[in-house]
Design a protein around this motif. Sequence first.
Motif, PDB file in Angstrom:
ATOM      1  N   SER A   1      -8.678  -0.352  -5.789  1.00 17.31           N
ATOM      2  CA  SER A   1      -7.365  -0.935  -5.451  1.00 17.31           C
ATOM      3  C   SER A   1      -7.523  -2.382  -5.014  1.00 17.31           C
ATOM      4  O   SER A   1      -7.261  -2.731  -3.843  1.00 17.31           O
ATOM      5  N   PRO A   2      -7.961  -3.250  -5.909  1.00 14.26           N
ATOM      6  CA  PRO A   2      -8.222  -4.639  -5.516  1.00 14.26           C
ATOM      7  C   PRO A   2      -6.973  -5.401  -5.087  1.00 14.26           C
ATOM      8  O   PRO A   2      -7.081  -6.438  -4.416  1.00 14.26           O
ATOM      9  N   ASP A   3      -5.782  -4.914  -5.463  1.00 17.58           N
ATOM     10  CA  ASP A   3      -4.551  -5.634  -5.134  1.00 17.58           C
ATOM     11  C   ASP A   3      -4.083  -5.387  -3.703  1.00 17.58           C
ATOM     12  O   ASP A   3      -3.187  -6.092  -3.215  1.00 17.58           O
ATOM     13  N   LEU A   4      -4.649  -4.398  -3.034  1.00 13.86           N
ATOM     14  CA  LEU A   4      -4.254  -4.153  -1.645  1.00 13.86           C
ATOM     15  C   LEU A   4      -4.755  -5.290  -0.757  1.00 13.86           C
ATOM     16  O   LEU A   4      -5.833  -5.841  -0.991  1.00 13.86           O
TER      17      LEU A   4
ATOM     18  N   ALA B   1      -6.947  -6.462   4.832  1.00 18.24           N
ATOM     19  CA  ALA B   1      -6.828  -5.725   6.095  1.00 18.24           C
ATOM     20  C   ALA B   1      -6.560  -4.249   5.841  1.00 18.24           C
ATOM     21  O   ALA B   1      -7.117  -3.373   6.526  1.00 18.24           O
ATOM     22  N   GLU B   2      -5.730  -3.948   4.830  1.00 17.72           N
ATOM     23  CA  GLU B   2      -5.442  -2.549   4.516  1.00 17.72           C
ATOM     24  C   GLU B   2      -6.664  -1.878   3.898  1.00 17.72           C
ATOM     25  O   GLU B   2      -6.954  -0.714   4.182  1.00 17.72           O
ATOM     26  N   ARG B   3      -7.381  -2.629   3.043  1.00 20.29           N
ATOM     27  CA  ARG B   3      -8.593  -2.057   2.462  1.00 20.29           C
ATOM     28  C   ARG B   3      -9.623  -1.737   3.549  1.00 20.29           C
ATOM     29  O   ARG B   3     -10.319  -0.730   3.491  1.00 20.29           O
ATOM     30  N   ARG B   4      -9.720  -2.606   4.547  1.00 22.23           N
ATOM     31  CA  ARG B   4     -10.643  -2.355   5.659  1.00 22.23           C
ATOM     32  C   ARG B   4     -10.225  -1.114   6.453  1.00 22.23           C
ATOM     33  O   ARG B   4     -11.056  -0.304   6.866  1.00 22.23           O
ATOM     34  N   GLU B   5      -8.931  -0.979   6.683  1.00 26.03           N
ATOM     35  CA  GLU B   5      -8.423   0.187   7.414  1.00 26.03           C
ATOM     36  C   GLU B   5      -8.697   1.471   6.636  1.00 26.03           C
ATOM     37  O   GLU B   5      -9.120   2.483   7.203  1.00 26.03           O
ATOM     38  N   ILE B   6      -8.456   1.443   5.331  1.00 27.65           N
ATOM     39  CA  ILE B   6      -8.752   2.603   4.485  1.00 27.65           C
ATOM     40  C   ILE B   6     -10.241   2.909   4.520  1.00 27.65           C
ATOM     41  O   ILE B   6     -10.652   4.079   4.635  1.00 27.65           O
ATOM     42  N   ALA B   7     -11.065   1.850   4.444  1.00 30.40           N
ATOM     43  CA  ALA B   7     -12.519   2.044   4.439  1.00 30.40           C
ATOM     44  C   ALA B   7     -13.002   2.681   5.739  1.00 30.40           C
ATOM     45  O   ALA B   7     -13.928   3.506   5.725  1.00 30.40           O
TER      46      ALA B   7
ATOM     47  N   THR C   1      -6.007  10.649   8.581  1.00 25.95           N
ATOM     48  CA  THR C   1      -5.429  10.657   7.237  1.00 25.95           C
ATOM     49  C   THR C   1      -4.759   9.315   6.961  1.00 25.95           C
ATOM     50  O   THR C   1      -4.577   8.491   7.851  1.00 25.95           O
ATOM     51  N   LEU C   2      -4.383   9.103   5.693  1.00 25.82           N
ATOM     52  CA  LEU C   2      -3.894   7.803   5.232  1.00 25.82           C
ATOM     53  C   LEU C   2      -2.574   7.938   4.494  1.00 25.82           C
ATOM     54  O   LEU C   2      -2.272   8.997   3.922  1.00 25.82           O
ATOM     55  N   GLU C   3      -1.813   6.852   4.480  1.00 23.06           N
ATOM     56  CA  GLU C   3      -0.581   6.794   3.698  1.00 23.06           C
ATOM     57  C   GLU C   3      -0.902   6.608   2.213  1.00 23.06           C
ATOM     58  O   GLU C   3      -0.254   7.168   1.341  1.00 23.06           O
ATOM     59  N   ARG C   4      -1.895   5.771   1.922  1.00 27.75           N
ATOM     60  CA  ARG C   4      -2.315   5.541   0.547  1.00 27.75           C
ATOM     61  C   ARG C   4      -3.762   5.058   0.552  1.00 27.75           C
ATOM     62  O   ARG C   4      -4.284   4.616   1.558  1.00 27.75           O
ATOM     63  N   MET C   5      -4.407   5.148  -0.612  1.00 29.61           N
ATOM     64  CA  MET C   5      -5.783   4.680  -0.726  1.00 29.61           C
ATOM     65  C   MET C   5      -6.100   4.337  -2.187  1.00 29.61           C
ATOM     66  O   MET C   5      -5.315   4.630  -3.084  1.00 29.61           O
TER      67      MET C   5
END
Length: 583
Positions: A415-418, A421-427, A579-583
């Motif tokens: 998901s390179p378009d995220l 900061a969101e990618r870090r949170e998901i990670a 858990t996450l909203e999206r990933m």
Amino acid sequence: MSLPFNVAAHLSTSLRAAADQAGLAGRGFDPEVRVADPAHGDFQANGALAFAKREKLNPRALAQQVVDQLGALQASFDITLAGPGFINFRLKPAALLAWLQTHASEDQLRAGASAAHAGQTWVVDYSSPNTAKQMHVGHLRSAVIGEAICRLLAFTGAKVIRDNHLGDWGTQFGKLIYGYKRWVDEAALLSEPIEELERVYKLGHAATPDDSPELEEARRELVKLQSGDPQNVALWKKFSDVSLAAFQQIYDRLGIVFDHNLGESFYNDKVERIYRELAETGLAEVSEGALVVFHPEHPRYAKQPFLIRKADGASNYASTDLATALYRVEHFAADGIVVVTDFRQGDHFEQLFLTAKKWFAAKGYRVPELHHVTFGAVTGEDGKALKTRDGGVIKLKALLDEAEERAYALVSAKSPDLPEAERREIARAVGVGSVQYADLAQNRSSNYVFAWDKMLALDGNTAPYLLYAVTRVRSIFRKADLDPAAPPTTGASAPESAQELTLARKLVQFADAIQVAGTQLRPHFLCLYLFELAGAYSAFYAADKVIVDDPSVRARRLLLCHRTLLTLETGLRLLGLRTLERM
């Protein structure tokens, strides 16, 4: 037609009543209800076979007698007999719908599950690192398994007290104080305190070989500490404070908050009572100058003494652990005590619990349930202990850092378009969750292989697969512009398609997964259930479109989506995952 949360328990109660009505009252009929092979039903009662064999009766005829008294269940179940007396129960579609409509929130699920330990207090002793040392990969399993057990016990009604029984006393502190007074780097102590304490301890240990004057000096430092010398006590408190602060950084990442950090030092002044009462009750005796307990009824411990006090009068793990057990009974009024350590401490805790039970009974104290929850080792893919490339022990902080970085690379590729900061949170959620789940998904009694590619895979029984399943359900509500917390499910019809029915049946079995995992203190049963639930949802998602024109069909499919989301998120939280909203 509304059914309770735990359908298996409801069936057990109904079957016992039916057996009494069939003239079997007071004869010990056990229904033995369990989740069935889907080809036969949702639940199966096997108890007629064992009972009939014991009573010298025909098992199928006996089972038929019981079934004949189950008229009240006919509205909710198709009931059939199979083989030599198996009683099979298949929930009718309308009953499945009623159950799904009744259990609509995490609070309602918890209320249904809370009967198992309602009104009980359980103390769970887990993690328990040594102060002044960094946590390493060997500390992972106790922390992760212990936290999951705490959450399962709390969900099933217990008041749970989390106790971190720190290794904060003993001979090593003499060497640490000796090294600290000579070589501490105050700047390093401020920036990386526990690493600096570890460094000065190693210097102190190296500088105090056996039979050396330096070792005698380190022992004098220990004696000063034990005697209450203000300077050494202040240093010891400093070591404890900086260690706890460093440990909490790890615990924060794992979602762990302890109620107490009562280390070995807390029980130092409580061991004399142990010696006195064990002697008074005749359980302990003096052997070769030491105070010991034998257990003549036990094949291994009849001649293997449990050492309570050394010949030189010093206390040991046995004496402080017995003091710990007594404190938990008297101070916390514990109905149950769980201690989570690796399997190598099995003999110690078996003898400890044998001694405690006899001692408590002899003194008229509360005798709690005592559980030693053991686990195997974490190994590399070569089957050997997990090490760094240079052969050192892997620090837990470094392991979690690497997990997050690997997860970040995967998220960025997918998901390179995220936003970053969101990618870090998901990670963070995926990386740490993958480490936790890979541990919990294994039967804790076994060793398990730590393999990055496997634990971070998006398929198989992994955290990424389950976390992605959650986000996939959420995406349905997001795309339809619906609130996933309150979807429009009014007017839902009973499930009809094969995939709807399979998913609904799997949702009802959540109660059984919770019961088995909580009773046996084995979180892997819950992991397996969640993996199977995600698979049932995937099959439903592929076969049955959710947002359709028919309002009753749309409502029932949204209902199935919501209850799947609820169950997956509840189950993952019970395991300690975010858990996450999206990933």
